[in-house]
Design an enzyme around this catalytic site. Structure first.
Site, PDB file in Angstrom:
ATOM      1  N   VAL A  46       0.801  -1.228   0.000  1.00 17.06           N
ATOM      2  CA  VAL A  46       0.000   0.000   0.000  1.00 17.06           C
ATOM      3  C   VAL A  46       0.836   1.282   0.000  1.00 17.06           C
ATOM      4  O   VAL A  46       0.302   2.376   0.175  1.00 17.06           O
ATOM      5  CB  VAL A  46      -1.010   0.033   1.175  1.00 17.06           C
ATOM      6  CG1 VAL A  46      -2.007  -1.098   1.040  1.00 17.06           C
ATOM      7  CG2 VAL A  46      -0.308  -0.038   2.525  1.00 17.06           C
ATOM      8  N   LYS A  47       2.127   1.171  -0.198  1.00 15.23           N
ATOM      9  CA  LYS A  47       2.952   2.376  -0.202  1.00 15.23           C
ATOM     10  C   LYS A  47       3.026   3.003  -1.611  1.00 15.23           C
ATOM     11  O   LYS A  47       2.641   2.368  -2.600  1.00 15.23           O
ATOM     12  CB  LYS A  47       4.369   2.038   0.297  1.00 15.23           C
ATOM     13  CG  LYS A  47       4.396   1.532   1.752  1.00 15.23           C
ATOM     14  CD  LYS A  47       3.778   2.512   2.734  1.00 15.23           C
ATOM     15  CE  LYS A  47       4.210   2.334   4.167  1.00 15.23           C
ATOM     16  NZ  LYS A  47       3.511   1.275   4.924  1.00 15.23           N
TER      17      LYS A  47
END
Ligand code: PLP
Length: 397
Positions: free
Chosen positions: A185-186
């Site tokens: 999710v970065k």
């Protein structure tokens, strides 16, 4: 923020290069790999993007924080000062080494308050860990100053702020060691992965060896390598590095999209006099991965957060009531719920958490709402979202 939103042909191409040879490991197998060194290439790209002399890829952002601390010699009984608002990885990484996390208040930057840091320093303090939360940064000049004056390490967890800068320097490169996460999710994803960056050659050499069982990486016969000291396995695989290599080349494209979407939302919310924004220190530029704003009080923030959910405004976080990022809900930490025995030294060093209160952190996190800035939003989506958010806030005041 999430780079996975724009996963595409470039990522598939890099992964296919690796699948073609079947060499999934980053070290060795020189003859079989057909010139593919994805982890090494990604390290070079990061070196250039982050103006850092050395980069060591590892298996996760959490590993990056542990490896950074270990490489600089932080271990049993050492105290590491960290903020009350962060991801659980911060204390996990510290405690893994037998060191003691000392949690201190944040300020309006949403990370370490320099005053709180200074007050928490004891003869056991070894490092200050600033966590550049939600795309922005702490008061870096003050924190650098404190770390120099007290001869402490400054570790920068820039996992959520890749692409942000402070006085022209990329976040992650301001302190002695910087850490990045490339989890799913970065802003830049490898699937799973992380990196330690530094300009200190000794720390880098330590990180290189420590993250691969202490191997010294001399010569090209792994079995014949020597082990100058004990290590662990925090290696990244070639498959993961391949995804990251495609993604990091797109960092500027991602940052431009974030900035555009962030600006539309911020301009809209700025029209409400009761809404204020997190402070970005002078000389700092956010990565625009999140838009963080404050409402007048906790009650209004809770009301707005609930209404956002009810009206389909996704990816907005009221961290005060969230389990993952704020001390209020970290019962497992306060009660030291561990699968295995924790040393008496750490137990004793963390007793303060049973009673300590953080009114200043509550004051900021209680009123803060954080909207993730997505890469896949169309301009129309952002404008609709902005309009809905403004309406909900106005009717909740
Ligand atoms: C994501 C994150 C980490 C941990 O990264 P992983 O790759 O998920 O282990 C550490 N610190 C912060 C601030 C993060 O957001």
């Amino acid at each position: 923020m999430p780079g996975f939103e724009l996963f595409g042909d470039a990522e598939r191409k890099e992964v296919n290069d690796v699948l073609h040879t079947g060499v999934l490991m980053r070290y060795g197998f020189d003859g079989m790999r057909n010139g593919n060194w994805k982890a090494k290439e990604l390290e070079l790209e990061l070196q250039n993007s982050f103006k850092a002399e050395y980069v060591q890829l590892v298996s996760s952002g959490t590993a990056a924080v542990s490896v950074a601390l270990a490489s600089a010699g932080v271990g049993a009984g050492d105290e590491v000062i960290m903020p009350t608002f962060t991801f659980v990885a911060s204390f996990e990484a510290i405690m893994m080494l037998g060191a003691i996390p000392v949690l201190v208040d944040i300020d309006d930057t949403l990370t370490l308050s320099p005053e709180a840091v200074e007050k928490a320093i004891t003869p056991k303090t070894k490092a200050i860990m600033v966590v550049q939360m939600c795309g922005s940064m702490g008061r870096m000049s003050d924190l650098l100053n404190i770390s120099r004056r007290h001869n402490l390490l400054l570790i920068e967890d820039a996992c959520q702020a890749i692409g942000g800068t402070y006085k022209g320097k990329p976040l992650g490169s301001v302190g002695d060691l910087g850490c990045f996460s490339f989890d799913f999710v970065k802003t830049i994803t490898c699937g799973e992965g992380g990196a330690v960056i530094t300009n200190n050659k000794a720390y880098y050499t330590n990180a290189d060896h420590y993250s691969d069982h202490g191997h010294d990486h001399v010569g090209n016969d792994r079995g014949a390598e020597s082990h100058p000291f004990l290590g662990y396995n925090f290696r990244i695989s070639e498959l993961h590095a391949a995804v990251g290599l495609a993604q990091v080349k797109r960092l500027n494209e991602f940052l431009a999209i974030q900035k555009k979407n962030y600006t539309i939302l911020r301009d809209a919310l700025s029209k409400i006099p009761e809404v204020t924004f997190r402070t970005v220190p002078e000389g700092g530029e956010e990565s625009y991965a999140f838009l963080n704003f404050f409402l007048p009080d906790l009650e209004i923030a809770r009301k707005v957060s609930q209404k956002f959910k009810d009206h389909g405004i996704d990816a907005c976080f009221h961290y005060y009531d969230n389990n993952w990022h704020y001390i209020r809900k970290w019962e497992h930490l306060k009660d030291l719920k561990s699968l295995f025995p924790i040393s008496d030294e750490v137990r004793k060093g963390m007793e303060y958490l049973q009673t300590k209160e953080y009114p200043q952190s509550d004051h900021f996190i209680g009123r803060n709402i954080s909207s993730l800035i997505k890469l896949s939003w169309t301009e129309e989506t952002v404008r609709n979202r902005a309009e809905k958010m403004v309406g909900i806030i106005q009717e909740s005041l």
